[in-house]
Design a protein around this motif. Structure first.
Motif, mmCIF file in Angstrom:
data_model
loop_
_atom_site.group_PDB
_atom_site.id
_atom_site.type_symbol
_atom_site.label_atom_id
_atom_site.label_comp_id
_atom_site.label_asym_id
_atom_site.label_seq_id
_atom_site.Cartn_x
_atom_site.Cartn_y
_atom_site.Cartn_z
ATOM 1 N N PRO A 321 0.816 -1.224 0.000
ATOM 2 C CA PRO A 321 0.000 0.000 0.000
ATOM 3 C C PRO A 321 0.846 1.270 0.000
ATOM 4 N N TYR A 322 2.104 1.175 0.395
ATOM 5 C CA TYR A 322 2.955 2.371 0.470
ATOM 6 C C TYR A 322 3.860 2.522 -0.740
ATOM 7 N N LEU A 323 3.749 1.606 -1.705
ATOM 8 C CA LEU A 323 4.695 1.612 -2.827
ATOM 9 C C LEU A 323 4.762 2.989 -3.504
ATOM 10 N N PHE A 324 5.972 3.533 -3.562
ATOM 11 C CA PHE A 324 6.202 4.772 -4.304
ATOM 12 C C PHE A 324 6.930 4.388 -5.583
ATOM 13 N N SER A 325 6.219 4.488 -6.712
ATOM 14 C CA SER A 325 6.809 4.097 -7.986
ATOM 15 C C SER A 325 6.441 5.130 -9.030
ATOM 16 N N LEU A 326 7.386 5.449 -9.909
ATOM 17 C CA LEU A 326 7.129 6.445 -10.946
ATOM 18 C C LEU A 326 6.718 5.806 -12.263
ATOM 19 N N GLN A 327 6.476 4.490 -12.241
ATOM 20 C CA GLN A 327 6.055 3.832 -13.475
ATOM 21 C C GLN A 327 4.676 4.331 -13.889
ATOM 22 N N SER A 328 4.562 4.777 -15.122
ATOM 23 C CA SER A 328 3.264 5.182 -15.629
ATOM 24 C C SER A 328 2.434 3.938 -15.909
ATOM 25 N N ILE A 329 1.158 4.147 -16.158
ATOM 26 C CA ILE A 329 0.263 2.999 -16.315
ATOM 27 C C ILE A 329 -0.454 3.093 -17.659
ATOM 28 N N PHE A 330 -0.383 2.026 -18.430
ATOM 29 C CA PHE A 330 -1.172 1.970 -19.661
ATOM 30 C C PHE A 330 -2.604 1.620 -19.290
ATOM 31 N N VAL A 331 -3.526 2.448 -19.721
ATOM 32 C CA VAL A 331 -4.929 2.111 -19.469
ATOM 33 C C VAL A 331 -5.680 2.060 -20.781
ATOM 34 N N THR A 332 -6.600 1.121 -20.895
ATOM 35 C CA THR A 332 -7.413 1.007 -22.105
ATOM 36 C C THR A 332 -8.880 1.104 -21.705
ATOM 37 N N GLN A 333 -9.672 1.501 -22.686
ATOM 38 C CA GLN A 333 -11.099 1.618 -22.406
ATOM 39 C C GLN A 333 -11.739 0.249 -22.509
ATOM 40 N N ASN A 334 -12.609 -0.064 -21.622
ATOM 41 C CA ASN A 334 -13.324 -1.326 -21.760
ATOM 42 C C ASN A 334 -14.696 -1.075 -22.386
ATOM 43 N N GLY A 335 -15.406 -2.138 -22.648
ATOM 44 C CA GLY A 335 -16.635 -2.053 -23.421
ATOM 45 C C GLY A 335 -17.673 -1.075 -22.885
ATOM 46 N N ARG A 336 -17.708 -0.905 -21.578
ATOM 47 C CA ARG A 336 -18.743 -0.064 -20.998
ATOM 48 C C ARG A 336 -18.281 1.373 -20.782
ATOM 49 N N GLY A 337 -17.084 1.700 -21.296
ATOM 50 C CA GLY A 337 -16.636 3.084 -21.200
ATOM 51 C C GLY A 337 -15.702 3.347 -20.033
ATOM 52 N N GLY A 338 -15.569 2.369 -19.148
ATOM 53 C CA GLY A 338 -14.623 2.530 -18.044
ATOM 54 C C GLY A 338 -13.219 2.240 -18.527
ATOM 55 N N GLU A 339 -12.265 2.277 -17.622
ATOM 56 C CA GLU A 339 -10.883 2.033 -18.018
ATOM 57 C C GLU A 339 -10.264 0.945 -17.164
ATOM 58 N N ILE A 340 -9.264 0.279 -17.761
ATOM 59 C CA ILE A 340 -8.597 -0.796 -17.043
ATOM 60 C C ILE A 340 -7.104 -0.744 -17.330
ATOM 61 N N GLU A 341 -6.296 -1.125 -16.329
ATOM 62 C CA GLU A 341 -4.849 -1.130 -16.505
ATOM 63 C C GLU A 341 -4.405 -2.313 -17.350
ATOM 64 N N HIS A 342 -3.356 -2.112 -18.148
ATOM 65 C CA HIS A 342 -2.807 -3.201 -18.938
ATOM 66 C C HIS A 342 -1.297 -3.210 -18.819
ATOM 67 N N VAL A 343 -0.703 -4.389 -18.852
ATOM 68 C CA VAL A 343 0.756 -4.447 -18.868
ATOM 69 C C VAL A 343 1.235 -3.948 -20.222
ATOM 70 N N ILE A 344 0.731 -4.535 -21.298
ATOM 71 C CA ILE A 344 1.118 -4.082 -22.626
ATOM 72 C C ILE A 344 -0.086 -4.251 -23.548
ATOM 73 N N PRO A 345 -0.762 -3.164 -23.850
ATOM 74 C CA PRO A 345 -2.052 -3.272 -24.524
ATOM 75 C C PRO A 345 -1.962 -3.441 -26.025
ATOM 76 N N ILE A 346 -0.763 -3.566 -26.582
ATOM 77 C CA ILE A 346 -0.703 -3.594 -28.033
ATOM 78 C C ILE A 346 -0.911 -4.994 -28.581
ATOM 79 N N PRO A 347 -1.632 -5.118 -29.670
ATOM 80 C CA PRO A 347 -1.788 -6.411 -30.316
ATOM 81 C C PRO A 347 -0.500 -6.747 -31.069
#
Ligand code: HEC
Ligand code: HEC
Length: 456
Positions: A321-347
């Motif tokens: 819970p205390y992790l301090f990390s500067l890694q950005s996060i890839f997020v993609t849109q899911n079917g209902r318009g919300g977003e979800i994190e992905h490790v690597i979203p590219i096909p």
């Protein structure tokens, strides 16, 4: 050769450039033009070179065409600003730089990345661009072409960095069989080789193993030099600032660690920020060495205990819970318009290395994410961030004083990225596990500090 066989200003092109094709003796492109090369070619009795591909001798390019754009930031921006085919802004080093105080002062990428000191404007070296058979060309402004950054080699030291002697001694496949870790070619190993130990054909002779070890020692020196260059640029980019104790008594300990962007040239991390890992590793121990608090440690795969850890997912270890990390996060849109994190979203195709394919089919039918974005977590130019930590009173052992060991660590990518792309395989026959171990082994501690909390 890629940079010096370009003849046009492409502006931001996501690395899609047409190179000017040609053999070794064809013209190259550079900032200074042809004057010094012309002088050298008029003095071939002094400088033993040839520019006719059919002539025997030391072949060089016959002309240097002036290409001043190569000294401009936009030249770096042709590659270091990446928009994928689907519109996804994967990397933005150049865009970030354009808005930076450094750009406003007229400082260039080259000033920071190709000068005397990696990562700061520090002037350039002067010297000959070439030494031909011992004869130097005229002194000029020299630029460092190493481009130190967070990345490091994870492959066998016999095949990288390039070493002419190593190439003469054994083939690539043979080098891959040379067991560096076991100590082949060192007295310690060779004096104790067990009776009947089987070596691969190429490495049966003990003399060869000693010769190979000598080449490897040169390689280790070079890799160590590279490590120092990396450390230099990274320490100029990531700075551990103040450590403030807010409360330290029997009811608990609260403290904060400041992490600053040491450069005003762009965010840190920049570019491939969705995978760059820079994080705080914090261990607090009591006077007997018992650990009372831990953050920034790894799961058994080598991943941090974040949302991408397979162990956290499986519920086998707890989220940090205390992790301090500067890694950005890839997020993609899911079917209902919300977003979800992905490790690597590219096909990617299963037959080649990962690369983005333009979708030939409407995304509605493929279920591919219609939008992808990089949720940036990096620190802006001149910016800073605080990492707060809190240890509850009942976690303390009563055996103070307590000591916090705080490290800021850089690793080019998390192990879970290798897991996400392992199905396509890795070059040189290395397994995902070997690649992951090498990644973890190379992680660099940029800064380390200690604080003591005087709690009885
Ligand atoms: C004022 C100095 C400065 C300027 C100007 C500058 N940089 Fe940097 N750059 C740094 C420092 C310091 C780091 C190390 C911190 C980091 O890795 O983010 C760095 C890191 C990088 C990295 C590695 C980032 C990563 O994590 O992969 C890339 C790529 C890079 N710079 C490209 C550029 C490009 C392209 C430009 C110009 C458009 C540029 N830089 C301008 C100082 C500068
Ligand atoms: C032809 C494309 C191209 C051009 C032009 C280019 N780069 Fe790069 N550069 C790359 C690639 C690809 C990498 C490795 C992947 C990455 O880190 O994004 C890289 C890596 C780097 C790194 C090290 C980051 C690491 O991976 O450790 C730095 C620093 C850097 N480039 C700076 C520059 C600067 C400064 C310029 C302009 C003088 C420049 N680059 C021009 C493609 C290019």
């Amino acid at each position: 050769m890629v940079c010096h066989r370009i003849d046009r200003d492409y502006n931001k092109a996501s690395g899609r450039l047409a190179l000017v094709e040609g053999g070794l003796t064809e013209a190259v492109y550079g900032p200074a033009g042809n004057a010094e090369l012309a002088r050298v070619l008029e003095n071939t009795h002094e400088y033993r070179v040839v520019t006719d591909p059919k002539e025997p001798g030391r072949k060089i390019h016959k002309e240097i065409k002036q290409f001043t754009n190569i000294s401009q930031p936009v030249f770096c921006g042709t590659c270091h600003d990446v928009t994928l085919f689907n519109g996804f802004r994967l990397e933005e080093a150049y865009s970030e730089y354009r808005l930076s105080p450094a750009a406003a002062r007229g400082e260039t990428c080259q000033d920071c990345h190709m000068g005397k000191v990696q990562g700061v404007v520090s002037g350039y070296e002067t010297g000959p661009a070439a030494v031909v058979g011992g004869v130097p060309s005229a002194p000029r402004k020299l630029t460092n072409h190493f481009f130190a950054g967070p990345d490091y080699s994870v492959i066998h030291p016999g095949i990288f960095p390039h070493n002419a002697e190593a190439q003469q001694m054994a083939t690539l496949a043979e080098w891959l069989q040379f067991d560096v870790a076991a100590g082949w070619g060192t007295d310690k190993f060779e004096d104790n080789v067990p009776e009947g130990h089987e070596f691969p054909e190429r490495w049966r002779s003990i003399d060869d193993r000693y010769d190979a070890r000598e080449i490897l020692n040169t390689q280790f020196e070079r890799l160590e030099w590279a490590r120092q260059q990396r450390l230099e640029v990274l320490r100029n980019g990531y700075v551990m600032g103040k450590i403030v104790t807010k409360r330290a008594d029997r009811s608990g300990i609260e403290f904060q660690v400041q992490v600053k962007n040491g450069t005003d040239g762009h965010n840190v991390p920049t570019g491939f920020s969705g995978e760059r890992l820079v994080w705080l590793d914090v261990t607090v121990t009591d006077r007997e060495g018992t650990v009372v608090f831990r953050s920034g440690d790894r799961d058994p795969n080598g991943d941090l205990r974040d949302g991408h850890s397979a162990y956290v997912h499986a519920g086998e270890i707890e989220l940090d819970p205390y992790l301090f990390s500067l890694q950005s996060i890839f997020v993609t849109q899911n079917g209902r318009g919300g977003e979800i994190e992905h490790v690597i979203p590219i096909p990617y195709p299963v037959t080649a290395l990962p690369r983005v394919l333009p979708s030939a089919v409407s995304l509605v039918f493929t279920g591919e994410p219609p939008t992808e974005r990089n949720h940036k977590m990096g620190i802006e130019p001149n910016g800073q961030r605080w990492a707060p930590y809190e240890i509850a009173g009942d976690a303390l052992t009563g055996k103070g004083p307590y000591r916090a060991d705080i490290k800021l660590i850089s690793q080019p990518a998390p192990v879970n990225l290798l897991v996400a792309m392992q199905s396509v395989g890795f070059d040189y026959g290395i397994t995902p596990r070997q690649a992951g171990d090498a990644l973890v082994a190379g992680a660099q501690v940029l800064w380390q500090r200690e604080v003591v909390f005087d709690v009885k």
